[in-house]
Design an enzyme around this catalytic site. Structure first.
Site, mmCIF file in Angstrom:
data_model
loop_
_atom_site.group_PDB
_atom_site.id
_atom_site.type_symbol
_atom_site.label_atom_id
_atom_site.label_comp_id
_atom_site.label_asym_id
_atom_site.label_seq_id
_atom_site.Cartn_x
_atom_site.Cartn_y
_atom_site.Cartn_z
ATOM 1 N N ASP A 1 9.224 2.227 1.848
ATOM 2 C CA ASP A 1 9.284 0.691 2.367
ATOM 3 C C ASP A 1 10.805 -0.070 1.912
ATOM 4 O O ASP A 1 10.850 -1.270 1.908
ATOM 5 C CB ASP A 1 8.041 -0.249 1.980
ATOM 6 C CG ASP A 1 7.979 -0.412 0.406
ATOM 7 O OD1 ASP A 1 8.831 0.462 -0.394
ATOM 8 O OD2 ASP A 1 7.153 -1.178 -0.005
ATOM 9 N N GLY B 1 5.239 0.926 -9.322
ATOM 10 C CA GLY B 1 4.467 1.820 -9.158
ATOM 11 C C GLY B 1 4.994 3.447 -9.438
ATOM 12 O O GLY B 1 6.114 3.513 -8.904
ATOM 13 N N ASP C 1 5.732 4.376 -0.868
ATOM 14 C CA ASP C 1 5.202 3.740 0.439
ATOM 15 C C ASP C 1 6.467 3.901 1.466
ATOM 16 O O ASP C 1 6.339 3.402 2.579
ATOM 17 C CB ASP C 1 5.360 2.130 0.207
ATOM 18 C CG ASP C 1 4.083 1.887 -0.728
ATOM 19 O OD1 ASP C 1 3.230 2.650 -0.620
ATOM 20 O OD2 ASP C 1 4.401 0.987 -1.609
ATOM 21 N N THR D 1 8.969 5.239 -4.628
ATOM 22 C CA THR D 1 7.707 4.889 -4.222
ATOM 23 C C THR D 1 7.126 5.596 -3.201
ATOM 24 O O THR D 1 8.073 5.926 -2.198
ATOM 25 C CB THR D 1 7.928 3.253 -3.717
ATOM 26 O OG1 THR D 1 6.654 2.889 -3.139
ATOM 27 C CG2 THR D 1 9.067 2.946 -2.888
ATOM 28 N N ARG E 1 4.336 -2.695 -15.065
ATOM 29 C CA ARG E 1 4.950 -4.286 -14.538
ATOM 30 C C ARG E 1 4.876 -5.056 -15.698
ATOM 31 O O ARG E 1 4.347 -5.075 -16.455
ATOM 32 C CB ARG E 1 3.816 -4.472 -13.577
ATOM 33 C CG ARG E 1 3.567 -3.242 -12.780
ATOM 34 C CD ARG E 1 2.821 -4.118 -11.077
ATOM 35 N NE ARG E 1 2.438 -2.808 -10.501
ATOM 36 C CZ ARG E 1 3.150 -2.146 -9.403
ATOM 37 N NH1 ARG E 1 4.220 -2.439 -9.170
ATOM 38 N NH2 ARG E 1 2.375 -1.111 -8.904
ATOM 39 N N ASP F 1 11.343 -2.335 -4.731
ATOM 40 C CA ASP F 1 12.289 -3.343 -4.742
ATOM 41 C C ASP F 1 12.282 -4.473 -5.709
ATOM 42 O O ASP F 1 13.032 -5.133 -5.993
ATOM 43 C CB ASP F 1 12.099 -4.163 -3.216
ATOM 44 C CG ASP F 1 10.601 -4.282 -2.862
ATOM 45 O OD1 ASP F 1 9.637 -3.825 -3.715
ATOM 46 O OD2 ASP F 1 10.422 -4.708 -1.863
ATOM 47 N N ARG G 1 1.328 -0.270 1.278
ATOM 48 C CA ARG G 1 1.400 -1.786 1.118
ATOM 49 C C ARG G 1 1.618 -2.493 2.400
ATOM 50 O O ARG G 1 0.900 -2.239 3.187
ATOM 51 C CB ARG G 1 2.649 -2.068 0.174
ATOM 52 C CG ARG G 1 2.548 -1.528 -1.263
ATOM 53 C CD ARG G 1 2.277 -2.885 -2.244
ATOM 54 N NE ARG G 1 2.744 -2.427 -3.372
ATOM 55 C CZ ARG G 1 3.458 -2.885 -4.157
ATOM 56 N NH1 ARG G 1 4.077 -4.030 -3.651
ATOM 57 N NH2 ARG G 1 3.646 -2.365 -5.468
HETATM 58 P P1 ATP Z 1 6.233 -0.540 -6.262
HETATM 59 O O1 ATP Z 1 6.828 -1.077 -4.930
HETATM 60 O O2 ATP Z 1 6.063 0.916 -6.257
HETATM 61 O O3 ATP Z 1 5.385 -1.395 -6.606
HETATM 62 P P2 ATP Z 1 8.238 -2.289 -7.532
HETATM 63 O O4 ATP Z 1 9.341 -2.111 -8.138
HETATM 64 O O5 ATP Z 1 8.303 -3.251 -6.321
HETATM 65 O O6 ATP Z 1 7.522 -0.866 -6.992
HETATM 66 P P3 ATP Z 1 7.318 -4.459 -9.054
HETATM 67 O O7 ATP Z 1 6.049 -4.484 -9.875
HETATM 68 O O8 ATP Z 1 7.421 -5.497 -7.631
HETATM 69 O O9 ATP Z 1 7.190 -2.952 -8.275
HETATM 70 O O10 ATP Z 1 8.403 -4.749 -10.055
HETATM 71 C C1 ATP Z 1 8.386 -4.005 -11.265
HETATM 72 C C2 ATP Z 1 9.102 -4.785 -12.101
HETATM 73 O O11 ATP Z 1 10.325 -5.057 -12.041
HETATM 74 C C3 ATP Z 1 8.231 -6.029 -12.478
HETATM 75 O O12 ATP Z 1 7.122 -5.652 -13.200
HETATM 76 C C4 ATP Z 1 9.234 -6.667 -13.445
HETATM 77 O O13 ATP Z 1 9.382 -6.154 -14.635
HETATM 78 C C5 ATP Z 1 10.698 -6.518 -12.569
HETATM 79 N N1 ATP Z 1 10.938 -7.531 -11.575
HETATM 80 C C6 ATP Z 1 10.239 -7.665 -10.487
HETATM 81 N N2 ATP Z 1 10.799 -8.856 -10.059
HETATM 82 C C7 ATP Z 1 11.970 -9.241 -10.641
HETATM 83 C C8 ATP Z 1 12.596 -10.344 -10.731
HETATM 84 N N3 ATP Z 1 12.672 -11.305 -9.659
HETATM 85 N N4 ATP Z 1 13.435 -10.629 -11.599
HETATM 86 C C9 ATP Z 1 13.518 -9.592 -12.746
HETATM 87 N N5 ATP Z 1 12.617 -8.577 -12.890
HETATM 88 C C10 ATP Z 1 11.751 -8.263 -11.773
#
Ligand code: ATP
Length: 319
Positions: free
Chosen positions: A129, A11, A127, A125, A72, A103, A171
């Site tokens: 979090d 995000g 959030d 982010t 994503r 994360d 979240r």
């Molecule tokens: P937000 O909390 O703002 O949504 P985020 O970084 O947690 O941000 P996610 O959609 O969970 O958002 O992760 C972003 C991207 O990171 C995923 O779309 C993917 O490309 C990569 N990613 C997430 N988990 C993994 C994993 N286990 N291994 C490799 N890449 C990952």
């Protein structure tokens, strides 16, 4: 290290641009080359990568969103996806990567680090979090957006003697709701980290009503459930007219606050310093106004917590 890359993933959050700008300028300051990866890990897989110059990040510090775009990417969670990403890094001669995101994005950063490509995570982010940092980039701006919205709602709530229920993002974390509750003098704040019964909320509403209050504001964190469902329940029990506002994605947009610009700049620059010093698989953060860094794995294993003293205070101030 002579050539690094930077991407934003997950995000978006206001202040990410300040972080990108800091990464690019700090790297150039240290005579390194910097490449921007568009659309997060998807862009890495696709080789959507461009060289960044000092001017590439001009006039962005005040803008919301991310100039590198975000995405994503399910494919990057697979071994093959990560291998494709590594091919792109090799093709462009990128030796280290700054990953700005949440994360999930740090999981991707960890995987690349394990495969020999040092990554540093920068928490971005709204959030708030992520363990290992007191604040994430974007949280302060989102909080201010919520505050402005609630000020406006309060005007109309007073005119019409209504109870307003405001659903805010976060979240599974209650930080935005809790801070907004204190900043805006809400009667009740419902967050996933603390139990608050509907009876308690209704009692407060009644007490306020009896002492002549013309309006009531209840903030519900999305992690607790839907504001609409909650309003229905309150109406059923309290016989008060309620209105619901779901602030939604307005909370993610807008020009970053001064605080988020400063935080983004400090964290982005610190990520470059870490790569230069040979660190890998670390996340930068801010604790007690000091820039710190932690092992990404340790960060991912911890559970985010909120400041329960603040929660108690919000209750004490809205008796
Ligand atoms: P937000 O909390 O703002 O949504 P985020 O970084 O947690 O941000 P996610 O959609 O969970 O958002 O992760 C972003 C991207 O990171 C995923 O779309 C993917 O490309 C990569 N990613 C997430 N988990 C993994 C994993 N286990 N291994 C490799 N890449 C990952």
């Amino acid at each position: 290290m002579k050539r690094i890359g930077v991407l934003t993933s997950g995000g978006d959050a206001p202040g990410m641009n300040a972080a990108i700008r800091a990464v690019v300028r700090k790297a150039i300051f240290h005579d390194m080359e910097v490449y921007g990866v568009n659309y997060g890990f998807q862009g890495l897989i696709n080789g959507d990568i461009k060289k960044m110059e000092l001017g590439s990040v001009g006039d962005i510090i005040q803008r919301g969103g991310t100039m590198l775009y975000s995405a994503r990417c399910e494919e990057f969670k697979t071994e093959e996806g990560q291998q494709k990403g590594i091919e792109s890094l090799k093709k462009f001669g990128i030796e280290g990567l700054v990953v700005i995101g949440g994360d999930g994005s740090f999981m991707g950063a960890k995987k690349l680090t394990e495969k020999g490509y040092p990554c540093i995570g920068v928490p971005g982010t709204i959030d708030n979090d992520i363990p290992g940092t007191d604040f994430t980039i974007g949280f302060d701006t989102a909080l201010n957006t919520i505050s402005e919205a609630i000020d406006k709602i309060r005007d109309t709530a007073t005119s019409h003697e209504r109870t307003y229920i405001i659903e805010v993002m976060g979240r599974d974390a209650g930080d935005l709701a809790l801070w907004a509750g204190l900043a805006d003098g809400a009667e009740s704040v419902l967050i996933p980290e603390a139990e608050d019964t509907i009876e308690d909320v209704v009692d407060r509403l009644r007490r306020g009503h009896e002492r002549g209050k013309r309006h009531s504001i209840i903030i519900v964190a999305e992690g607790v459930g839907s504001g609409v469902d909650f309003a229905r329940e309150v109406e059923k029990r309290a016989d008060l007219e309620t209105r619901v506002t779901v602030l939604g994605h307005t909370q993610r947009g807008g020009s970053p606050s001064a605080s988020d610009r400063v935080l983004g700049s400090r964290l982005g620059a610190s990520a470059v310093d870490l790569l230069l010093s040979g660190s890998a698989g670390r996340m930068v953060g801010i604790e007690k106004n000091e820039i710190v860094n932690h092992d990404i794995l340790e960060v991912l294993e911890q559970k985010h917590t909120i400041d329960l003293d603040m929660y108690r205070l919000s209750k004490e101030l809205s008796i």
